[in-house]
Design a protein around this motif. Structure first.
Motif, short mmCIF file in Angstrom:
data_model
loop_
_atom_site.label_atom_id
_atom_site.label_comp_id
_atom_site.label_asym_id
_atom_site.label_seq_id
_atom_site.Cartn_x
_atom_site.Cartn_y
_atom_site.Cartn_z
N GLU A 12 0.85 -1.20 0.00
CA GLU A 12 0.00 0.00 0.00
C GLU A 12 0.88 1.25 0.00
N PHE A 13 1.02 1.86 -1.17
CA PHE A 13 1.85 3.05 -1.30
C PHE A 13 1.10 4.14 -2.06
N GLU A 14 1.54 5.39 -1.88
CA GLU A 14 1.08 6.48 -2.74
C GLU A 14 1.98 6.47 -3.97
N VAL A 15 1.42 6.26 -5.12
CA VAL A 15 2.23 6.10 -6.33
C VAL A 15 1.92 7.23 -7.31
N TYR A 16 2.97 7.83 -7.87
CA TYR A 16 2.83 8.93 -8.81
C TYR A 16 3.63 8.65 -10.07
N HIS A 17 3.13 9.21 -11.18
CA HIS A 17 3.91 9.18 -12.41
C HIS A 17 4.75 10.44 -12.47
N HIS A 18 5.89 10.37 -13.13
CA HIS A 18 6.80 11.53 -13.11
C HIS A 18 6.19 12.78 -13.74
N THR A 19 5.25 12.62 -14.67
CA THR A 19 4.61 13.81 -15.24
C THR A 19 3.72 14.51 -14.21
N GLU A 20 3.16 13.75 -13.27
CA GLU A 20 2.37 14.35 -12.19
C GLU A 20 3.27 15.20 -11.29
N ILE A 21 4.42 14.65 -10.95
CA ILE A 21 5.35 15.36 -10.07
C ILE A 21 5.88 16.62 -10.75
N ILE A 22 6.26 16.48 -12.04
CA ILE A 22 6.79 17.65 -12.77
C ILE A 22 5.72 18.74 -12.88
N ALA A 23 4.48 18.34 -13.19
CA ALA A 23 3.39 19.32 -13.29
C ALA A 23 3.20 20.05 -11.97
N ASP A 24 3.31 19.32 -10.87
CA ASP A 24 3.15 19.92 -9.54
C ASP A 24 4.30 20.88 -9.24
N LEU A 25 5.53 20.50 -9.61
CA LEU A 25 6.69 21.37 -9.37
C LEU A 25 6.58 22.67 -10.16
N ILE A 26 6.07 22.58 -11.40
CA ILE A 26 5.91 23.78 -12.22
C ILE A 26 4.83 24.70 -11.64
N SER A 27 3.71 24.10 -11.22
CA SER A 27 2.60 24.91 -10.69
C SER A 27 2.98 25.62 -9.40
N LYS A 28 3.89 25.00 -8.62
CA LYS A 28 4.32 25.61 -7.35
C LYS A 28 5.53 26.51 -7.52
N GLY A 29 6.01 26.62 -8.75
CA GLY A 29 7.14 27.51 -9.02
C GLY A 29 8.48 26.98 -8.53
N LYS A 30 8.58 25.70 -8.28
CA LYS A 30 9.83 25.14 -7.79
C LYS A 30 10.85 24.90 -8.90
N ILE A 31 10.39 24.85 -10.12
CA ILE A 31 11.30 24.81 -11.26
C ILE A 31 10.83 25.85 -12.28
N THR A 32 11.78 26.42 -12.96
CA THR A 32 11.47 27.47 -13.93
C THR A 32 11.92 27.03 -15.32
N LEU A 33 11.02 27.15 -16.26
CA LEU A 33 11.34 26.80 -17.64
C LEU A 33 11.57 28.09 -18.41
#
Length: 557
Positions: free
Chosen positions: A398-419
């Motif tokens: 029983e784990f919380e599982v994410y795909h890397h596109t979910e994590i990247i989308a979240d990082l962009i929305s929170k401003g933690k990475i800048t493109l």
């Protein structure tokens, strides 16, 4: 029509004050002027009986006609599985079971057999089936109908034998039946004989056909990519993929009858926990120069980055792993990997019919993950992502599982990475089956791509839930296509038809298949397939541009 005639005769004779509301009967009653009421009453009784026999006869005809789906299809919708999309029920009794998989009709659940009665033969399932459209023998509609024909052939004979047979040893003698019930059983037997040709007990019977191999051809069985287009678009809630996997399990576990390519793949997974058979001690080599810690070095991390076999061993896949790891480090995300302790997720073994191998791999991974107290997992491979998220809970994972596109989308929305670095070219996004239809992740990868400066995105005609498979799912990644056109080439053609020169993907299997498709079409120089993580890392502009190396001129002779 007979109902309108009855209503018209009734209105004509009784002439009630509310007859206008029955407008069809009222209008028709106007044509009966001149008929005396006694004659009209006789006509009314005659029409009533005719109407009754027609109606009851039609109802009795329904079970013997295609109209049966008026009843079975709504019932099948009501009884549809509430499990996650694409869920496969594991074999839970390896120690005690006498057989595995579905080798005969009785091995299917009653719901799986009922599916064939609910089929309306509309053909929606095969309209997007990659195997069918690429010229393979498989048609999801035909598979369901062949199973229905098979059980209709078997059921009357089995029922007749049950009616005529003596009780088995240890069973109580049946209580005597009344004369009416016995008469009905005889009538039922005569009807079976007349309509279906059921032979009497003791008569010479035709040899029974093998369900897997004769009723369902082996080329059909192994052509399925498990893309789940058939299930997602079935108007009757029929589940095709579990039947296919069940029959594969029978061939693999009971008869050891499967292709040589899969034999090698399964052997490699058994010995080295990856389909290529590369030494498992090399699993973490891709991260040597990145400063990525393993959980054995630092277990107190937020995310476990489950790299998977492609990301660890495939040269193309390793570039994706590197790009994603760099993105996480740049964003300050706390993560680690299992390194050499990581094993294959087992998805290809499970969908290739080797359930025993899959469970062995899954349980080994779960034991390691639980040993480190893992709570959250991120994966770059949708096959591993789907297995970890939906199948591992069957064994306590029983784990919380994410795909890397979910994590990247979240990082962009929170401003933690800048493109900040624009990309060149026209892109199209290929929806992975295990990312899209299995898990509904359509918007996250697109939102990531749209956040990239200069991004020009063109959608393929077959996209989102109607996306066309790359051809690698259902263990087909490890098998050759020797019938019809190659599925990955067809998908590549669809991508190129948009005018795009860049194909964005979110799956290492799709990345390989699209790259191979570009090579087959001679477009490897003009176009490229890229993972979303690679595109994002490049757009972040943090990679040092290496100056071109000067090539010295050859010395003069």
């Amino acid at each position: 029509m007979t109902g309108f005639v009855i209503e018209a005769l009734r209105i004509y004779v009784t002439n009630p004050p509310w007859e206008y509301w029955s407008f069809a009967g009222w209008a028709l009653s106007k044509t009966l002027t001149g008929i005396d009421h006694d004659t009209a009453r006789i006509f009314h009784k005659t029409a009533w009986w005719i109407h009754t026999f027609i109606a009851l006869g039609f109802i009795a005809y329904i079970p013997y006609s295609r109209l049966l789906h008026m009843i079975t299809t709504p019932a099948n919708h009501f009884m549809a599985s509430l499990k996650p999309a694409g869920y496969l029920e594991p074999i839970r009794d390896f120690e005690t079971a006498e057989s595995f998989g579905a080798g005969k009709l009785e091995d299917f659940t009653w719901k799986q057999i009922f599916d064939s009665d609910a089929c309306t033969r509309c053909g929606r399932c095969q309209d997007g089936c990659p195997a069918y459209l690429s010229g393979k023998p498989l048609s999801p509609k035909k598979l369901v109908q062949d199973l229905k024909t098979y059980w209709l052939e078997k059921a009357p004979a089995a029922d007749a034998a049950k009616r005529a047979g003596a009780p088995a040893e240890g069973e109580a003698k049946p209580v005597g039946k009344n004369a009416v019930l016995k008469l009905l059983e005889k009538v039922d037997g005569v009807v079976d004989w007349a309509l279906r040709g059921t032979k009497g007990v003791g008569a010479q019977e035709a040899p029974e056909k093998a369900m897997v191999g004769e009723v369902i051809d082996l080329h059909e069985l192994w052509a399925c990519t498990n893309c789940m287009y058939c299930q997602a678009h079935c108007s009757s809630s029929i589940e095709h993929v579990p039947k296919v996997v069940g029959m594969r399990q029978h061939k693999v576990l009971m008869e050891a009858d499967f292709g040589q390519e899969l034999q090698l793949t399964f052997r490699n997974m058994e010995n080295n926990s990856n389909p290529w058979g590369i030494g498992s001690h090399l699993r973490a080599d891709w991260a040597k120069d990145l400063g990525v810690k393993t959980l054995s070095e630092d277990p107190k991390v937020e995310y476990l980055f489950y790299v998977g076999c492609s990301g660890s061993f495939d040269d193309r896949g390793k570039k994706v792993s590197v790009a994603f790891a760099k993105i996480l480090k740049a964003a300050g995300v706390s993560f680690g990997i299992l390194g050499n302790e990581e094993g294959c997720c087992g998805d290809s073994a499970m969908r290739g019919g080797n359930e025993y191998l899959y469970q062995t791999l899954a349980q080994a991974n779960i034991e390691v993950m639980k040993g480190y107290g893992v709570k959250k997992i991120v994966a770059t491979c949708p096959h591993g992502y789907n297995a970890l998220k939906k199948d591992y809970p069957n064994f306590g994972g029983e784990f919380e599982v994410y795909h890397h596109t979910e994590i990247i989308a979240d990082l962009i929305s929170k401003g933690k990475i800048t493109l900040k670095k624009p990309v060149e070219g026209l892109f199209t996004f290929h929806d992975s089956c295990f990312l899209g239809r299995y898990n509904g992740l359509y918007e996250q990868p697109r939102s990531v791509l749209k956040a990239v400066p200069g991004m020009k995105l063109a959608e393929m005609e077959r996209s989102r839930d109607r996306s066309f498979c790359c051809g690698a799912g259902g263990a087909r990644m490890w098998m050759e296509e020797d019938i019809g056109e190659r599925i990955n080439n067809m998908r590549t053609d669809q991508a190129l038809a948009t005018g795009a020169d860049r194909i964005a993907v979110g799956c290492p299997f799709c990345l390989t298949m699209m790259s191979d498709g570009l090579k087959a079409r001679g477009k490897e120089e003009a176009a490229a397939a890229l993972d979303v993580a690679e595109i994002v890392w490049k757009a972040m502009g943090l990679e040092e541009e290496k100056p071109p190396v000067d090539v010295c001129a050859p010395p003069a002779a």
